[in-house]
Design a protein around this motif. Structure first.
Motif, short mmCIF file in Angstrom:
data_model
loop_
_atom_site.label_atom_id
_atom_site.label_comp_id
_atom_site.label_asym_id
_atom_site.label_seq_id
_atom_site.Cartn_x
_atom_site.Cartn_y
_atom_site.Cartn_z
N LYS A 90 0.81 -1.21 0.00
CA LYS A 90 0.00 0.00 0.00
C LYS A 90 0.84 1.27 0.00
CE LYS A 90 -3.85 0.03 2.30
NZ LYS A 90 -4.84 0.02 3.39
N ALA A 91 2.16 1.12 0.23
CA ALA A 91 3.08 2.26 0.29
C ALA A 91 2.62 3.30 1.32
CB ALA A 91 3.23 2.92 -1.09
N ASP A 92 1.93 2.82 2.38
CA ASP A 92 1.51 3.71 3.48
C ASP A 92 2.59 3.60 4.56
OD1 ASP A 92 0.33 5.16 5.47
OD2 ASP A 92 -1.64 4.19 5.32
N TYR A 93 3.68 4.32 4.35
CA TYR A 93 4.86 4.13 5.19
C TYR A 93 4.68 4.65 6.61
CZ TYR A 93 6.67 3.50 0.48
OH TYR A 93 6.85 3.09 -0.81
N SER A 94 3.89 5.70 6.76
CA SER A 94 3.66 6.27 8.08
C SER A 94 2.91 5.29 8.98
CB SER A 94 2.89 7.58 7.96
OG SER A 94 2.63 8.12 9.23
N ARG A 95 1.82 4.71 8.45
CA ARG A 95 1.05 3.75 9.26
C ARG A 95 1.88 2.49 9.53
NH1 ARG A 95 -3.14 -0.39 8.65
NH2 ARG A 95 -4.28 -0.40 10.62
N SER A 135 13.33 -2.04 6.63
CA SER A 135 12.78 -2.10 5.27
C SER A 135 11.97 -0.85 4.95
CB SER A 135 11.91 -3.34 5.12
OG SER A 135 11.23 -3.34 3.90
N ASN A 136 11.18 -0.39 5.92
CA ASN A 136 10.35 0.80 5.72
C ASN A 136 11.22 2.04 5.47
OD1 ASN A 136 7.58 1.58 5.61
ND2 ASN A 136 7.84 2.71 7.51
N TYR A 137 12.29 2.20 6.25
CA TYR A 137 13.20 3.33 6.04
C TYR A 137 13.94 3.19 4.71
CZ TYR A 137 12.61 5.49 10.60
OH TYR A 137 12.10 6.16 11.68
N TYR A 138 14.23 1.96 4.33
CA TYR A 138 14.90 1.71 3.05
C TYR A 138 14.01 2.17 1.89
CZ TYR A 138 17.67 -1.05 -0.31
OH TYR A 138 18.46 -1.47 -1.34
N LEU A 146 2.61 0.83 13.23
CA LEU A 146 2.29 -0.57 13.55
C LEU A 146 3.52 -1.32 14.06
CD1 LEU A 146 0.06 -1.41 10.45
CD2 LEU A 146 -0.72 -1.42 12.83
N LEU A 147 4.64 -1.11 13.39
CA LEU A 147 5.87 -1.84 13.73
C LEU A 147 6.44 -1.38 15.07
CD1 LEU A 147 7.38 -1.93 10.14
CD2 LEU A 147 6.50 -3.89 11.44
N ARG A 148 6.31 -0.11 15.39
CA ARG A 148 6.80 0.38 16.69
C ARG A 148 5.96 -0.18 17.84
NH1 ARG A 148 10.80 3.89 16.09
NH2 ARG A 148 11.02 4.93 14.07
N VAL A 149 4.65 -0.28 17.62
CA VAL A 149 3.79 -0.92 18.63
C VAL A 149 4.19 -2.38 18.80
CG1 VAL A 149 1.43 -1.65 19.14
CG2 VAL A 149 1.85 0.65 18.25
N SER A 150 4.46 -3.04 17.67
CA SER A 150 4.86 -4.44 17.72
C SER A 150 6.17 -4.63 18.49
CB SER A 150 5.01 -4.98 16.29
OG SER A 150 5.52 -6.29 16.31
N GLU A 151 7.16 -3.77 18.21
CA GLU A 151 8.45 -3.89 18.89
C GLU A 151 8.30 -3.69 20.40
OE1 GLU A 151 12.95 -1.94 18.71
OE2 GLU A 151 11.20 -0.71 18.22
N LYS A 152 7.49 -2.70 20.77
CA LYS A 152 7.28 -2.41 22.20
C LYS A 152 6.64 -3.60 22.91
CE LYS A 152 5.27 1.12 25.23
NZ LYS A 152 4.49 2.39 25.26
N LEU A 153 5.61 -4.20 22.26
CA LEU A 153 4.93 -5.35 22.87
C LEU A 153 5.86 -6.56 22.92
CD1 LEU A 153 2.40 -6.70 24.01
CD2 LEU A 153 1.62 -7.09 21.65
#
Length: 644
Positions: A62-67, A97-100, A71-78
């Motif tokens: 979807k190329a929705d990089y912000s969302r 990958s997202n930053y890439y 999602l990934l930061r919430v996942s890392e924290k959990l």
């Protein structure tokens, strides 16, 4: 060819390398993942896996990089809260990958390095640890740190071999191929890409196969084998279903267009270039958009539609400046300088050439200093021609006026006399200037010969004198064996002097003022040395270089660089094959000296084996010397210089 590298980091988990994340309890499609995340309680590891998978697909499809980032930061924290090592590692891989994908390679590298640390800390599977090393190599490739990329990927290969990880990880071989391609070794790169392709096809990974076929096509592009390149590009497109992975599709379409353009199939090329641009604009990917703009600019330049070419190239440069991509800015600035040069607008060409020169590092600036000088000369010539034309028009006007009135005739005669006096003064000045220049050149030649004789002959003669005196002493002391060694040393030194004088005489002989003569002399020098070490030797001279004249200073520097490189190759490389090639590429000389020997670490040995001296000589002749070597993988020296 387009050099956009966002294409394939995201394939890491599509290649079947990590089976732990996709268990039956976690959905696979985007829609089902969205529903799962909304209804499932965020309390266990399955929720972490779902968030990671959803973040990955949100970024890639979807190329929705912000969302995806949220999602990934919430996942890392959990995952950290649950002490779930696999989840923490996955989250950091997908964040990298997202930053890439959003063209922030330094941040991508940091997250991928963090993922590698987590994989080691939590003692994840050998395959996962090898994959995280490979991911770091991917980031180094993106950062254009190609030697680090190759070193990192080779470390992953060694780990896979040591632990017998089966099947091998395809992205490792892909990374090796990219590193070699970017170090201008496309033939070597193809071998690694083909290994990666076989692994991906076996795993039925169509997306990964598309990327690898695309990269193989780019290698054939570098080898100027356009028909072969187009075949691989179109195969890559066949692996991409529907409208999936549109940014990859855009890049492949653009490269097909460029290959068709190089093959002079302009009408076929244009639709591919325009389709690639449309997809890039749709996804608002500035790197891809700027590349597509520049490619279309070059297309219109070849069609002599300079207005359109200028429009697209300026758009490309504007986006490159917004991204602060120094390498791309330099490339696009040079493209505009070339465009204005073709338009005969030498003032604008000069402006962009200077800007290009200022943006480059000092080593690369040397290579284009002659281009700037030539551009200045063209611009100054254009101004002088305009002044001469203006004077001619004025003279014609005065002549017409003279025919009308006697007064104007007298005025014209007076003006002509003054003009002749001025012309005589200018001519005398030019003659004196030319004479002074010839005297300066002669003086410089005398200084050079004196310097060479002092450095290469004087010290050796002093040594012979000292050895001769010592030989007499040894004979008086009845030490014939020691005296014999001294005599042998005197003989060796005397032969060295003869060779040095022969080289000096050869250098200043006007009969040797051609690149072909230099190449032949180097071949005569190298052949017996190669044979003495049983090195299979291939020496090639481009026929286009046969009649190109060259100055004494450049001739001498070029010969000494080649001689030093050949000496090092014979002494230290332990090679079985070696190649020396003289090529003409547009208005540029390219000398390649390479071997398949043991190689060396260019950083640790940068001050040894005459590297500094060779680079100084290359700089003195207005050229650039690149030394590329990897331990156990041979050495390549590339000398480039402008032909005037």
């Amino acid at each position: 060819m387009k050099q956009i590298y966002f294409l394939w980091l995201v394939v890491l988990y599509l290649s079947g390398i990590h089976s732990g994340i996709l268990i039956a309890q976690v959905p696979k499609s985007l829609d089902s993942l969205e529903a799962y995340v909304k209804t499932y309680a965020p309390t266990d590891t399955n929720y972490v896996k779902a968030l990671n998978r959803l973040g990955d697909l949100t970024s890639r499809k979807k190329a929705d990089y912000s969302r995806a980032d949220s999602l990934l930061r919430v996942s890392e924290k959990l995952a950290l809260k649950l002490d779930f090592g696999l989840g923490v590692t996955d989250a950091n891989i997908y964040l990298g990958s997202n930053y890439y994908l959003t063209d922030r390679p330094q941040q991508a590298l940091e997250y991928l390095q963090k993922a590698q640390i987590m994989a080691e800390k939590y003692k994840l599977s050998p395959r996962m640890r090898a994959q995280t090393i490979t991911n770091v190599g991917v980031a180094y490739n993106k950062l254009k740190q190609y030697e680090k990329a190759i070193e990192t990927h080779l470390r992953s290969v060694r780990l896979q071999e040591q632990l017998n990880i089966q099947p091998r990880i395809p992205t490792t071989y892909e990374g090796l191929g990219l590193g070699l391609k970017n170090m201008t070794k496309p033939r070597e790169a193809i071998k690694y890409f083909e290994q990666a392709l076989a692994l991906k096809v076996a795993a039925k990974n169509d997306y990964g196969a598309a990327i690898t076929e695309h990269n193989i096509g780019r290698c054939y592009d570098d080898l100027n084998q356009e028909k072969e390149a187009i075949k691989h590009y179109k195969t890559a497109l066949s692996y991409i279903p529907g409208t999936d992975y549109e940014l990859l599709r855009a890049d492949i379409l653009g490269n097909i267009g460029l290959a068709l353009r190089k093959d002079k199939r302009f009408q076929e090329a244009k639709p591919y270039l325009e389709q690639g641009l449309a997809i890039a604009i749709k996804h608002n990917n500035k790197e891809s958009i700027s590349g597509s703009y520049f490619d279309l600019g070059r297309f219109y330049e070849e069609q002599k539609d300079y207005k359109q070419a200028e429009l697209y190239m300026k758009k490309a440069l504007k986006l490159a400046n917004e991204r602060e991509d120094k390498v791309t800015i330099a490339e696009y600035t040079q493209g505009l300088a070339d465009l204005y040069g073709g338009m005969k607008d030498f003032q604008q060409a000069y402006v962009y050439q200077l800007e290009r020169n200022q943006r480059m590092d000092s080593a690369t600036a040397i290579r284009t200093s002659a281009e700037v000088q030539r551009m200045v000369a063209k611009y100054e010539t254009e101004k002088k021609e305009a002044r001469i034309q203006l004077l001619q028009q004025q003279a014609k006007f005065n002549q017409q006026e003279t025919e009308r009135t006697r007064f104007r005739t007298n005025a014209l005669l007076t003006g002509a006399a003054l003009f002749l006096l001025l012309g005589g003064a200018v001519s005398a000045w030019l003659l004196n200037r030319a004479k002074l220049r010839r005297l300066e050149e002669a003086q410089q030649l005398r200084k050079q010969i004196a310097h060479d004789l002092h450095d290469e002959v004087g010290s050796t003669l002093s040594s012979i004198s000292m050895l001769s005196g010592h030989t007499d002493t040894l004979l008086r002391q009845n030490q014939p064996e020691s005296a014999q060694k001294m005599v042998q040393k005197i003989y060796t030194d005397a032969r060295q002097i003869l060779e040095s004088i022969d080289e000096i005489i050869w250098t200043i002989n006007p009969g040797n003022d051609s690149l072909q003569r230099i190449a032949l002399r180097l071949q005569e020098y190298a052949q017996p040395l190669m044979e003495s070490k049983n090195i299979k030797f291939d020496f090639q001279i481009d026929a286009l270089l046969e009649d190109i004249p060259i100055s004494m200073e450049v001739r001498r520097s070029l010969y000494l660089i080649g001689k030093e490189a050949i000496n090092n190759l014979v002494k230290y490389s332990q090679a079985t094959q070696a190649t020396v090639r003289f090529e003409k590429n547009d208005n540029q000389l390219r000398v390649l000296i390479e071997d398949n020997g043991q190689g060396f670490d260019t950083v640790q040995q940068s001050g040894r084996t005459g590297q500094a001296s060779m680079k100084q000589r290359a700089q003195a002749m207005g050229g650039l010397l690149e030394i590329r070597s990897i331990p156990k993988e041979g050495t390549r020296l590339i000398l480039t210089a402008l032909l005037t």
